[in-house]
Design a protein around this motif. Sequence first.
Motif, PDB file in Angstrom:
ATOM      1  N   LEU C 163      -0.903  -3.413  -4.955  1.00 11.66           N
ATOM      2  CA  LEU C 163      -1.626  -3.699  -3.721  1.00 11.66           C
ATOM      3  C   LEU C 163      -2.999  -3.033  -3.724  1.00 11.66           C
ATOM      4  CD1 LEU C 163       0.911  -5.011  -2.600  1.00 11.66           C
ATOM      5  CD2 LEU C 163       0.543  -3.766  -0.507  1.00 11.66           C
ATOM      6  N   LEU C 167      -6.694  -4.581  -3.932  1.00 13.43           N
ATOM      7  CA  LEU C 167      -7.618  -4.242  -2.852  1.00 13.43           C
ATOM      8  C   LEU C 167      -8.971  -3.826  -3.425  1.00 13.43           C
ATOM      9  CD1 LEU C 167      -7.991  -3.923   0.150  1.00 13.43           C
ATOM     10  CD2 LEU C 167      -7.067  -1.630  -0.008  1.00 13.43           C
ATOM     11  N   TRP C 172      -6.168  -8.874  -0.800  1.00  7.98           N
ATOM     12  CA  TRP C 172      -5.140  -8.147  -0.064  1.00  7.98           C
ATOM     13  C   TRP C 172      -3.908  -9.036   0.058  1.00  7.98           C
ATOM     14  CZ3 TRP C 172      -3.504  -3.657   0.879  1.00  7.98           C
ATOM     15  CH2 TRP C 172      -2.673  -3.368   1.951  1.00  7.98           C
ATOM     16  N   PRO C 174      -0.320  -8.294   1.167  1.00  6.41           N
ATOM     17  CA  PRO C 174       0.700  -7.351   1.635  1.00  6.41           C
ATOM     18  C   PRO C 174       2.128  -7.771   1.315  1.00  6.41           C
ATOM     19  CG  PRO C 174      -0.307  -8.507   3.483  1.00  6.41           C
ATOM     20  CD  PRO C 174      -1.109  -8.839   2.275  1.00  6.41           C
ATOM     21  N   THR C 175       2.367  -9.061   1.092  1.00  2.21           N
ATOM     22  CA  THR C 175       3.754  -9.449   0.850  1.00  2.21           C
ATOM     23  C   THR C 175       4.185  -9.223  -0.595  1.00  2.21           C
ATOM     24  OG1 THR C 175       2.899 -11.675   0.630  1.00  2.21           O
ATOM     25  CG2 THR C 175       3.948 -11.138   2.706  1.00  2.21           C
ATOM     26  N   MET C 177       4.865  -6.750  -2.203  1.00  2.00           N
ATOM     27  CA  MET C 177       5.285  -5.359  -2.261  1.00  2.00           C
ATOM     28  C   MET C 177       6.381  -5.207  -3.300  1.00  2.00           C
ATOM     29  SD  MET C 177       4.104  -2.882  -0.623  1.00  2.00           S
ATOM     30  CE  MET C 177       4.412  -1.132  -0.596  1.00  2.00           C
ATOM     31  N   PHE C 179       8.668  -3.057  -3.566  1.00  2.00           N
ATOM     32  CA  PHE C 179       9.979  -2.685  -3.031  1.00  2.00           C
ATOM     33  C   PHE C 179      10.772  -3.909  -2.570  1.00  2.00           C
ATOM     34  CE2 PHE C 179       6.983   0.722  -1.820  1.00  2.00           C
ATOM     35  CZ  PHE C 179       7.393   1.627  -2.766  1.00  2.00           C
ATOM     36  N   MET C 180      10.043  -4.983  -2.229  1.00  2.00           N
ATOM     37  CA  MET C 180      10.707  -6.166  -1.708  1.00  2.00           C
ATOM     38  C   MET C 180      11.441  -6.913  -2.819  1.00  2.00           C
ATOM     39  SD  MET C 180      10.052  -6.641   1.565  1.00  2.00           S
ATOM     40  CE  MET C 180       9.922  -8.411   1.870  1.00  2.00           C
ATOM     41  N   GLN C 181      10.764  -7.101  -3.933  1.00  2.00           N
ATOM     42  CA  GLN C 181      11.348  -7.793  -5.071  1.00  2.00           C
ATOM     43  C   GLN C 181      11.102  -6.946  -6.307  1.00  2.00           C
ATOM     44  OE1 GLN C 181      12.999 -10.490  -4.474  1.00  2.00           O
ATOM     45  NE2 GLN C 181      12.040 -11.588  -2.790  1.00  2.00           N
ATOM     46  N   PRO C 182      11.854  -5.845  -6.480  1.00  2.00           N
ATOM     47  CA  PRO C 182      11.566  -4.970  -7.624  1.00  2.00           C
ATOM     48  C   PRO C 182      11.624  -5.759  -8.928  1.00  2.00           C
ATOM     49  CG  PRO C 182      13.426  -4.117  -6.325  1.00  2.00           C
ATOM     50  CD  PRO C 182      13.018  -5.407  -5.710  1.00  2.00           C
TER      51      PRO C 182
END
Lengths: 276, 276, 276
Positions: C163, C167, C172, C174-175, C177, C179-182
């Motif tokens: 991210l 940036l 940018w 934000p989705t 991430m 952690f969401m889909q390691p």
Amino acid sequence: MDPEAFLDMANQVIKLKMFPYFDIAHSLLAALAVREDLGSNAQSFSRKHPLACWLSTMLVIFSGGMVANALLGEPILAPLKNTPQLLVGTVVWYLVFYTPFDIGYKFGKFLPIKVVASAMKEIYRAKKVYDGVSHAAKLYPNAWIIMIIIGTLKGNGAGFTKLLERLIRGAWTPTAMEFMQPSFYTKASLLASIIFVLDKKTDWISAPHALVYFGIVIFLVYFKLSSILLGIHDPFLPFENLFSAIFFGGIWDSLAKILGRGQAKEGEVKDSKKSN
Amino acid sequence: MDPEAFLDMANQVIKLKMFPYFDIAHSLLAALAVREDLGSNAQSFSRKHPLACWLSTMLVIFSGGMVANALLGEPILAPLKNTPQLLVGTVVWYLVFYTPFDIGYKFGKFLPIKVVASAMKEIYRAKKVYDGVSHAAKLYPNAWIIMIIIGTLKGNGAGFTKLLERLIRGAWTPTAMEFMQPSFYTKASLLASIIFVLDKKTDWISAPHALVYFGIVIFLVYFKLSSILLGIHDPFLPFENLFSAIFFGGIWDSLAKILGRGQAKEGEVKDSKKSN
Amino acid sequence: MDPEAFLDMANQVIKLKMFPYFDIAHSLLAALAVREDLGSNAQSFSRKHPLACWLSTMLVIFSGGMVANALLGEPILAPLKNTPQLLVGTVVWYLVFYTPFDIGYKFGKFLPIKVVASAMKEIYRAKKVYDGVSHAAKLYPNAWIIMIIIGTLKGNGAGFTKLLERLIRGAWTPTAMEFMQPSFYTKASLLASIIFVLDKKTDWISAPHALVYFGIVIFLVYFKLSSILLGIHDPFLPFENLFSAIFFGGIWDSLAKILGRGQAKEGEVKDSKKSN
């Protein structure tokens, strides 16, 4: 001008005390910058969200120290322990945003005041860059890149915290990244950092340190005043274009285009479409 | 009530052991807050992204310590070295999100449970604010502003990490900035920090320390319970409005409007248009 | 294979010198990843914003160390003091982005080169995970979770800085991430960290340390090569699904659905609508 007298003057510039006059000038320009950035909302925003307004102004004022501390593993809040500087910043912020009939703001925007404050800020900037380079050199005596990064960040911290500063005010502008379109202040701070590092770490610069420092101060003040009074915004541009053409593909891309490959051209067209 | 007995009680409140019961209450409310924040997606989100779900809950539980450490140059992960607290948080998170037929969640939402947990959390909050102020005072004995900032962050860390917490879950809400619309908890933590700093650093408060601390605990618990049971959400509002009117332009703006300048009004109209 | 010889080989893998060949492989893959991420804009972006391009590549190369330092209260810039590594990274970045007719990029994309570099990077990754776990174990001898977090971050730092890296380039997302889909690398680093912690802190693993380390290296290299050559992207998936079904509500949700409550199903429908 007598070289002796010139060197004397340079030595005096080095020893200039920054508090309180230079801090006032720095805080004034920071508060004005926050207010300009808010645009036509400034009046109502400052009434509705005084905390966010104050915090973002403080972030601009102390940005250089805070960002440098964050990257060097030192306490981010440490710059705030300088209570007199914090009070000066708060008073200036209050005067710019909340005086009756906007007297404070109009005073700050008055051209002669702005010119003097800007010149003082550039003198301050030179000192900050130098302090940043010296501090990093103490921690990492052989890491030139760290000295240069810290010097640049101290010189134009506000440029790099712009995203965070706007975020505090609830606005998010990811494309306004300083690295994408470095401002003149970033480039000048970078150049000053490189010169200070060379002066400190090599024998390539034979002039006395006071003269080097004074030269950078003159350079910064001169271009700041040109920018305000004459509208010259980026004297680095021609050099950059030349540098880009030689090292960052300019010449080779043109050659490739002529040879009918057209790769670069295609990419550019797509890019310009996207930005439209 | 007998003043002696009252002071005795105050002294006992100061010495209350937080682990494990207060940690359980704090973790329960944190996990519930994350689940509420996810809205109707909570069920499916927690199944699809258990890692993001766990991480954001842990961030809420340990937010105060982590943010304070980040700003004081201390290790951000250090709060996690408290293994028992981490286990309590993980067990509570699991119970709230994954128990069969949502028993854990329904139990946590049951009003009497929520009221008791909320009251305990406020007692915990007072302790955290006090610890934050004391810790900052050790590091920077003369920097009141740093003590107040750290106390406030320790008291309502979750408010300030909300953006990051949502970002971990892939959601980005830049306008939900705590500084823009500080919640009651932020304001109460700020007030408590200021009172603790005055108590510590000046002679203005003549009451014994235990009483000051106990007073803050009562204040926090009282308004938390009013908020849950009676729906009174921000007792600071009238004072703020008065303060804003006097210091942040309210009166002068009105005067300017009457005098026909209408500057503030114009700005406000533009602002409200934008937010529509 | 002779067990003696196998152990000898394992001991030699542990002592492998990383600089400069493994650093070159790591930097090459990092620069290629940045270029792929830029997509069809890469050519024109690298010409217009060389600073942002260089910074984001350096961030990818040094991400593990920087993130780990940030979370442990150590200087974020410290990894940059390794000047030779920085120079290698810069040269590789230059070759990938700016060589005439894109020779550097095409060379890096050539399958045999990519396979060798990928295998070397996995060996490097095992070393980084191990160093991360050891470093955290020195600071917090009893905090397993901190060792595991630092090991994982060192192993796949670039996933967690994605991210920030974007940036820097003004984008940018934000989705996106981690952690969401390691990714597989995050999961593998997590597993390796857990095994190293168990090996270090318990007696559960009776094999000599060199063998454990070598086993992890083989595991990482094997699955990386399967991924490039055979297209098998995530061998963890079946285990995860099983684990989710048992612990994260899968079975209970199905039961609830059968019993006609249908809560989970409803939530899922809403969720999928949103993502459309």
